[in-house]
Motif scaffolding. Structure first.
Motif, short mmCIF file in Angstrom:
data_model
loop_
_atom_site.label_atom_id
_atom_site.label_comp_id
_atom_site.label_asym_id
_atom_site.label_seq_id
_atom_site.Cartn_x
_atom_site.Cartn_y
_atom_site.Cartn_z
N GLN A 185 -16.46 -3.24 18.99
CA GLN A 185 -16.95 -1.74 18.29
C GLN A 185 -15.85 -1.12 17.83
N GLU A 186 -14.83 -0.87 18.77
CA GLU A 186 -13.67 -0.17 18.42
C GLU A 186 -12.72 -1.01 17.38
N ILE A 187 -12.45 -2.09 17.54
CA ILE A 187 -11.68 -2.96 16.16
C ILE A 187 -12.46 -2.66 15.02
N ASN A 188 -13.82 -2.97 14.98
CA ASN A 188 -14.48 -2.58 13.82
C ASN A 188 -14.43 -1.23 12.99
N ARG A 189 -14.45 -0.11 14.08
CA ARG A 189 -13.88 1.28 13.65
C ARG A 189 -12.79 1.11 12.93
N GLU A 190 -11.68 0.54 13.32
CA GLU A 190 -10.39 0.45 12.67
C GLU A 190 -10.53 -0.34 11.32
N LEU A 242 -3.25 12.55 0.30
CA LEU A 242 -2.59 11.34 -0.06
C LEU A 242 -2.16 10.71 1.46
N LEU A 243 -1.51 11.30 2.21
CA LEU A 243 -1.22 10.68 3.51
C LEU A 243 -2.61 10.33 4.13
N VAL A 244 -3.32 10.86 4.29
CA VAL A 244 -4.66 10.72 5.00
C VAL A 244 -5.23 9.48 4.20
N LYS A 245 -5.30 9.24 2.84
CA LYS A 245 -5.92 8.54 1.96
C LYS A 245 -5.43 6.95 2.24
N TYR A 246 -4.19 7.12 2.17
CA TYR A 246 -3.26 5.74 1.98
C TYR A 246 -2.88 5.09 3.22
N THR A 247 -2.44 5.91 4.18
CA THR A 247 -1.64 5.35 5.30
C THR A 247 -2.59 4.59 6.20
N ILE A 248 -2.06 3.46 6.55
CA ILE A 248 -3.12 2.57 7.44
C ILE A 248 -2.38 2.02 8.71
N ASN A 249 -1.12 2.47 9.04
CA ASN A 249 -0.21 2.13 10.06
C ASN A 249 -0.88 2.01 11.32
N GLU A 250 -1.35 3.39 11.60
CA GLU A 250 -2.14 3.74 12.72
C GLU A 250 -3.40 2.70 13.28
N GLU A 251 -4.01 2.52 12.02
CA GLU A 251 -5.45 1.66 12.19
C GLU A 251 -4.80 0.12 12.68
N MET A 286 0.93 -1.01 0.10
CA MET A 286 0.20 0.01 -0.06
C MET A 286 1.15 1.14 0.07
N GLU A 287 1.95 1.35 0.54
CA GLU A 287 2.75 2.38 0.92
C GLU A 287 3.41 2.45 -0.50
N ALA A 288 3.69 1.47 -1.25
CA ALA A 288 4.41 1.42 -2.67
C ALA A 288 3.33 2.18 -3.68
#
Length: 288
Positions: free
Chosen positions: A248-253, A209-218, A177-179
């Motif tokens: 619920q919290e996991i589902n949000r991520e 683009l940072l907001v759109k593609y980065t998923i590390n925090e999630e 995804m980062e690539a």
């Protein structure tokens, strides 16, 4: 872990009286306790309610104390004025239905309070004598809930393994995804630099683009919640509400990851994670 579904029944003799105690429960978000005792024993209700709320956290719970037979010779007093009131009311209904010949003595005698036993009810003594019976029935009741809880726990553990594997699959593909993000960013820069570059526009594009593609925090948050969920399932005796909250919290991520996804593999992992979460949440509704 205990199921909210349980049942126990016990017969005994207290003060020359055959009694039965029945306790049953099923799913409910909160504790909904109903105490059913004979009218002559109404003084026992606070004692019974206190005892049961001390042992049961939540669920729709029904407790029945019934008198089956008494071995004492007791005086029985008829309530004549109440019988007349019943008769007048029943006769009025019967006349309106054209059934006045069907008002029988047996019908009147079966109404509550018509025949009353004259005896003094010693609530303190009954509480003392009921205590071992209640201890026994709650032991049997909890045994049935623990047995069903074992099955629920095993199923949750299975679904939790599926959920963890799905998040691991997402994490494995996060680099790809980062690539994709880097390639998209380079392409967008190239388009912008064909003309006079606008520094503010470039920064805006990078932020989007940072907001759109980065998923590390999630991924980090989802894994932390999964660890907490595992701890609740294995260590907490009454984890029902906490499990539902963590799901619920996991589902949000997971939903956020799905909205940013660019890969088929991550999409499939998101589906697997959501399916496992739904199963865990469904089972949590059965757990105390």
């Amino acid at each position: 872990m205990r199921s909210m579904t349980g049942y126990a029944y016990c017969d005994s003799i207290v003060h020359n009286t055959d009694i039965s105690c029945e306790l049953k429960s099923y799913n409910s978000r909160f504790l909904d306790l109903t105490i059913n005792v004979p009218q002559s024993m109404a003084q026992l209700e606070p004692f019974l309610r206190k005892f049961l709320t001390r042992h049961i956290i939540r669920g729709k719970v029904d407790f029945y104390l019934r008198i089956k037979k008494t071995y004492e010779n007791q005086a029985i007093t008829p309530n004549i004025s109440l019988a007349r009131s019943y008769y007048r009311s029943v006769s009025e209904i019967a006349r309106s239905l054209g059934m006045e010949d069907q008002v029988s003595l047996d019908l009147i005698l079966r109404q509550e309070g018509i025949l009353q036993m004259d005896r003094t009810f010693n609530a303190d003594q009954w509480q003392q004598d009921l205590q071992p019976i209640l201890d026994l029935i709650i032991e049997h009741f909890n045994r049935t809930r623990i047995e069903e809880g074992k099955a629920l726990k095993a199923d949750m553990q299975k679904m939790l393994t599926t959920l963890s594997q799905a998040i691991e699959e997402i994490e494995t593909n996060a680099a790809q995804m980062e690539a994709i993000f880097s390639a998209t960013l380079k392409k967008r820069f190239a388009e912008l630099l064909e003309h006079e570059p606008d520094e503010q526009r470039v920064m805006q594009e990078i932020a989007v683009l940072l907001v759109k593609y980065t998923i590390n925090e999630e991924i980090i948050r989802a894994k932390a919640h999964i660890n907490a969920l595992q701890k609740e399932i294995t260590e907490n005796e009454t984890p029902g509400r906490k499990i539902d909250f963590l799901c619920q919290e996991i589902n949000r991520e997971v939903n956020t990851i799905g909205s940013k996804n660019q890969l088929t593999a991550i999409g499939q992992a998101v589906i697997a994670a959501k399916d496992a979460l739904e199963n865990i949440r469904e089972q949590a509704h059965n757990v105390e």
